[in-house]
Design an enzyme around this catalytic site. Sequence first.
Site, PDB file in Angstrom:
ATOM      1  CE  LYS A  45      -3.368  -2.337  -0.475  1.00  0.00           C
ATOM      2  NZ  LYS A  45      -3.969  -2.267  -1.810  1.00  0.00           N
ATOM      3  CG  HIS A 100       4.603  -6.317  -1.091  1.00  0.00           C
ATOM      4  ND1 HIS A 100       4.650  -4.987  -1.444  1.00  0.00           N
ATOM      5  CD2 HIS A 100       3.370  -6.759  -1.486  1.00  0.00           C
ATOM      6  CE1 HIS A 100       3.501  -4.644  -2.027  1.00  0.00           C
ATOM      7  NE2 HIS A 100       2.719  -5.697  -2.064  1.00  0.00           N
ATOM      8  CB  SER A 130      -4.053   2.492   1.696  1.00  0.00           C
ATOM      9  OG  SER A 130      -4.187   1.903   0.435  1.00  0.00           O
TER      10      SER A 130
HETATM   11  S1  PPS Z   1      -0.511  -3.076  -3.196  1.00  0.00           S
HETATM   12  O1  PPS Z   1      -1.737  -3.845  -2.827  1.00  0.00           O
HETATM   13  O2  PPS Z   1       0.553  -3.227  -2.192  1.00  0.00           O
HETATM   14  O3  PPS Z   1      -0.062  -3.377  -4.555  1.00  0.00           O
HETATM   15  O4  PPS Z   1      -0.992  -1.547  -3.148  1.00  0.00           O
HETATM   16  P1  PPS Z   1      -0.143  -0.310  -3.675  1.00  0.00           P
HETATM   17  O5  PPS Z   1      -0.298  -0.204  -5.139  1.00  0.00           O
HETATM   18  O6  PPS Z   1       1.218  -0.340  -3.112  1.00  0.00           O
HETATM   19  O7  PPS Z   1      -0.891   0.898  -2.974  1.00  0.00           O
HETATM   20  C1  PPS Z   1      -2.218   1.271  -3.310  1.00  0.00           C
HETATM   21  C2  PPS Z   1      -2.341   2.749  -2.997  1.00  0.00           C
HETATM   22  O8  PPS Z   1      -1.637   3.509  -4.012  1.00  0.00           O
HETATM   23  C3  PPS Z   1      -2.552   4.448  -4.568  1.00  0.00           C
HETATM   24  N1  PPS Z   1      -2.215   4.784  -5.964  1.00  0.00           N
HETATM   25  C4  PPS Z   1      -2.024   6.051  -6.384  1.00  0.00           C
HETATM   26  N2  PPS Z   1      -2.025   7.218  -5.709  1.00  0.00           N
HETATM   27  C5  PPS Z   1      -1.840   8.356  -6.425  1.00  0.00           C
HETATM   28  N3  PPS Z   1      -1.664   8.381  -7.764  1.00  0.00           N
HETATM   29  C6  PPS Z   1      -1.637   7.225  -8.488  1.00  0.00           C
HETATM   30  N4  PPS Z   1      -1.462   7.286  -9.803  1.00  0.00           N
HETATM   31  C7  PPS Z   1      -1.817   5.981  -7.789  1.00  0.00           C
HETATM   32  N5  PPS Z   1      -1.873   4.681  -8.154  1.00  0.00           N
HETATM   33  C8  PPS Z   1      -2.105   3.963  -7.029  1.00  0.00           C
HETATM   34  C9  PPS Z   1      -3.899   3.743  -4.439  1.00  0.00           C
HETATM   35  O9  PPS Z   1      -4.964   4.620  -4.655  1.00  0.00           O
HETATM   36  C10 PPS Z   1      -3.797   3.221  -3.018  1.00  0.00           C
HETATM   37  O10 PPS Z   1      -3.871   4.253  -2.035  1.00  0.00           O
HETATM   38  P2  PPS Z   1      -5.230   4.733  -1.337  1.00  0.00           P
HETATM   39  O11 PPS Z   1      -4.807   5.653  -0.226  1.00  0.00           O
HETATM   40  O12 PPS Z   1      -5.948   3.523  -0.824  1.00  0.00           O
HETATM   41  O13 PPS Z   1      -5.996   5.469  -2.396  1.00  0.00           O
END
Ligand code: PPS
Length: 286
Positions: A45, A100, A130
């Site tokens: 996340k 991870h 998240s």
């Molecule tokens: S995972 O399950 O570990 O693969 O998740 P991960 O991709 O690491 O984290 C998901 C969060 O990243 C946000 N996200 C983004 N934020 C801003 N801009 C872009 N382009 C973007 N892409 C992914 C996603 O919305 C999750 O955060 P939250 O706070 O839940 O919105």
Amino acid sequence: MANDGNYIVYHGLLCPKETHSFESFKYAEEIKVEDEDIFTVTYPKSGTTWMQEIIPLVLNGGDLTPVQTIPNWDRVPWLEETRAALVLDRLPSPRAMVSHMPYRLMPRSFFPSKAKVIYVTRNPKDVMVSSFHFHKMASFLDDPGTFDEFLNKFLSGQVLFGKWTDHVKSWRNSDLGDRILYITYEEMVKDLRGVLERLSRFLGRDLSEETLDHVANHCCFSNMKSNAMSNYSLVPQEIMDSSKSPFLRKGVAGDWKNHFSPEQDFKFTAALKEEMNGTNIKFPWD
Ligand code: PPS
């Protein structure tokens, strides 16, 4: 390794059975890492999906074909997931992967190689928020319980891939020198264009101003949210139910302020401060 309901436990770390197996961890341990390989490593996340979009574009000069035609999990696969055995050998060189894994559990051949790492860190309060919402929408994860219950699990490390502090310390204390680039999710939110410049330098790609603008524009939250290859809408609803919470949920820094009570904030801050004490690791949110 052990079985625990929805999870397997690998070196004390909880991992979902839906996507991980004992064989997949063994496979990850033993892969032959190439010097050209590029690993984006994150605590869950923290910006994994975002980097699965960005890295191919930086590597191929902004060509949108892969991000518009290949699901993120095959485009930049997870090192430790079961799909790795099916797709890693078919990746174009340089191979881009996400992981991870804590530092010590990287593949054996990673350590003596010249493979590069991009380590992305995110404010752990936003990580927890998240993750809390992700546990509600993903049927292959345990119900998170109340926010307070989940906060206690997060602080004690009874969550996916263990304690945030252990993960971050393991990578921040790695001795990889110029093989590793540290980025924060918050920098990406604030200045994606600047992060792209650092990334392209790190990866030895000389991208024009126009290409950097084009990549930054493509990788904004709204564009990724509407990209079926990146927003997890290809996953059946009974596995990920976006009506409960979309995978690309809010995409902001600081949403924790809408979730934490002053008491929870105090407890969380104190616990992390104690665990990070003496490390000299500083973050923009400290
Ligand atoms: S995972 O399950 O570990 O693969 O998740 P991960 O991709 O690491 O984290 C998901 C969060 O990243 C946000 N996200 C983004 N934020 C801003 N801009 C872009 N382009 C973007 N892409 C992914 C996603 O919305 C999750 O955060 P939250 O706070 O839940 O919105």
